[in-house]
Design an enzyme around this catalytic site. Structure first.
Site, PDB file in Angstrom:
ATOM      1  N   GLY A 103       9.462  -7.336  -0.449  1.00 16.41           N
ATOM      2  CA  GLY A 103       9.724  -6.009  -1.231  1.00 16.41           C
ATOM      3  C   GLY A 103       9.481  -6.184  -2.813  1.00 16.41           C
ATOM      4  O   GLY A 103       8.667  -5.184  -3.161  1.00 16.41           O
ATOM      5  N   ALA A 104       9.714  -7.268  -3.464  1.00 17.71           N
ATOM      6  CA  ALA A 104       9.001  -7.500  -4.720  1.00 17.71           C
ATOM      7  C   ALA A 104       7.552  -7.268  -4.892  1.00 17.71           C
ATOM      8  O   ALA A 104       7.033  -6.472  -5.668  1.00 17.71           O
ATOM      9  CB  ALA A 104       9.316  -8.873  -5.326  1.00 17.71           C
ATOM     10  N   THR A 111      -3.740  -3.895  10.028  1.00 20.92           N
ATOM     11  CA  THR A 111      -4.599  -4.531   8.841  1.00 20.92           C
ATOM     12  C   THR A 111      -5.326  -5.681   9.361  1.00 20.92           C
ATOM     13  O   THR A 111      -4.567  -6.514   9.972  1.00 20.92           O
ATOM     14  CB  THR A 111      -3.709  -4.837   7.618  1.00 20.92           C
ATOM     15  OG1 THR A 111      -2.611  -5.679   7.870  1.00 20.92           O
ATOM     16  CG2 THR A 111      -2.988  -3.607   6.880  1.00 20.92           C
ATOM     17  N   LEU A 112      -6.325  -5.894   9.092  1.00 23.22           N
ATOM     18  CA  LEU A 112      -7.029  -7.044   9.929  1.00 23.22           C
ATOM     19  C   LEU A 112      -7.845  -7.912   8.789  1.00 23.22           C
ATOM     20  O   LEU A 112      -8.989  -8.534   9.142  1.00 23.22           O
ATOM     21  CB  LEU A 112      -8.070  -6.321  10.843  1.00 23.22           C
ATOM     22  CG  LEU A 112      -7.651  -5.364  11.924  1.00 23.22           C
ATOM     23  CD1 LEU A 112      -8.708  -4.688  12.764  1.00 23.22           C
ATOM     24  CD2 LEU A 112      -6.803  -6.404  12.878  1.00 23.22           C
ATOM     25  N   GLY A 113      -7.356  -8.033   7.780  1.00 17.88           N
ATOM     26  CA  GLY A 113      -8.026  -8.967   6.921  1.00 17.88           C
ATOM     27  C   GLY A 113      -9.121  -8.534   6.446  1.00 17.88           C
ATOM     28  O   GLY A 113      -9.285  -7.378   5.905  1.00 17.88           O
ATOM     29  N   GLY A 115      -1.363  -8.217   2.386  1.00 18.97           N
ATOM     30  CA  GLY A 115      -0.737  -7.024   3.227  1.00 18.97           C
ATOM     31  C   GLY A 115       0.300  -6.293   2.362  1.00 18.97           C
ATOM     32  O   GLY A 115       0.213  -5.145   2.281  1.00 18.97           O
ATOM     33  N   ASP A 116       1.105  -7.025   1.499  1.00 20.41           N
ATOM     34  CA  ASP A 116       1.827  -6.295   0.846  1.00 20.41           C
ATOM     35  C   ASP A 116       1.453  -5.514  -0.473  1.00 20.41           C
ATOM     36  O   ASP A 116       1.731  -4.418  -0.605  1.00 20.41           O
ATOM     37  CB  ASP A 116       2.777  -7.284  -0.151  1.00 20.41           C
ATOM     38  CG  ASP A 116       3.916  -8.141   1.060  1.00 20.41           C
ATOM     39  OD1 ASP A 116       4.188  -7.744   2.135  1.00 20.41           O
ATOM     40  OD2 ASP A 116       4.043  -9.320   0.703  1.00 20.41           O
TER      41      ASP A 116
END
Length: 318
Positions: free
Chosen positions: A41-42, A219-221, A250-251
């Site tokens: 979240g942060a 998402t695939l890096g 990812g965040d």
């Protein structure tokens, strides 16, 4: 610009670096121990705030040294913390091992487990605001948050991480689902690998049977992303970088998408921009501290356009 509201976790990341990950039962010598602000979240809130979106975080911190340090850090990043409560439980903590740019993570929720439906009932959401959440707070809290967001006409983004099984009814409240191959594999009960063809991820995304106006983004890096937008395949290739730490990438992507949507940008443009932001994130250590600014993303985006073109952005029919 509309606001971004993130209901989610706030952690202190305790990071150990080593040449390789230990096998089960094995001890390896580490290189360093580091402390970074984190929590999904942060991280997502910092990502959106550093990309100039007015961002409010909804969550809980412990009344301990980690809590005080995290509150000071998040405020310095421009995140609105008026809806972050202090509680007697310890601040959430993540134990992370990094070796060869890959990571393993153990999360101890602490105060994050106490984020409640009452907490997410406080913010006043408006039409076209963006409501974001992930799986490091209780699932009933996320459902309550998204129900309020949907009623207000806000856009909902769910990042179902860390991967776990959940009531499929939650998907009905999601406008944009952003997940990696591990999370998609669990959700669809399909064995997926990062090396699979794009078609396998698209087929798995279609098997979720979400409605045509819901978006699924995988998402695939370093490969970038594949997505279903209005039932059509969209791809964005990755940017070649020297990855140092993938924690928080990812965040970063999720927060950047939220920021661009709050600014009124179309979804395809938001995905492309977020892809660049995430590629910058992995070039630095730490989760929340590695989130890039508007200026940093714009500099890379400009080089892509004027140097060797925008990589891999297209929309395919079918």
């Amino acid at each position: 610009m509309r606001r971004v509201f993130v209901a989610g976790s706030i952690n202190m990341d305790v990071v150990a670096t080593a040449d390789r990950h230990p096998r089960v039962g094995e001890t390896v010598a580490g290189k360093a121990v580091l402390y970074f602000p984190g929590g999904k979240g942060a991280n997502q809130a910092v990502s959106a705030a550093k990309l100039s979106a007015p961002t409010t975080l909804i969550g809980r911190l412990g009344k301990d040294a980690f809590g005080a340090e995290l509150r000071a850090f998040l405020a310095a990043q421009g995140v609105d913390l008026s809806l972050v409560k202090d509680t007697e439980a310890h601040t959430g903590t993540a134990i992370i091992t990094i070796a060869d740019a890959d990571n393993t993570i153990v999360v101890v929720p602490g105060a994050n487990a106490l984020v409640s439906a009452a907490d997410v009932a406080v913010p006043v959401l408006a039409k076209d605001d963006v409501a974001v959440s992930q799986f490091e707070i209780p699932l009933p809290t996320i459902a309550a948050f998204f129900e309020r967001a949907r009623a207000a006409g806000a856009t909902t983004i769910l990042n179902p991480a860390p991967a776990l099984e959940f009531d499929g009814g939650l998907l009905d409240l999601v406008d944009i689902l952003i997940l990696n191959e591990t999370e998609l594999s669990l959700l669809t009960k399909t064995e997926l690998r990062g090396t699979d063809d794009n078609a396998r991820f698209i087929d798995a995304a279609r098997s979720l049977h979400m409605s045509a106006n819901q978006t699924v983004c995988v998402t695939l890096g370093k490969r970038g992303i594949v997505a279903l937008i209005d039932g059509r395949q969209h791809t964005d290739g990755g940017r070649a970088v020297t990855a140092i730490d993938s924690t928080g990438a990812g965040d970063c992507f999720v927060g950047a998408v939220a920021a661009l949507l709050a600014d009124g940008q179309p979804l395809q443009a938001a995905f492309g921009y977020a892809n660049i932001a995430a590629s910058i994130c992995v070039e630095r250590m730490g989760a929340a501290p590695s989130m890039p600014t508007v200026e940093e993303v714009s500099a890379v985006k400009g080089r892509r356009v004027h140097g060797w073109g925008i990589i891999g952005e297209r929309v395919d029919g079918g």
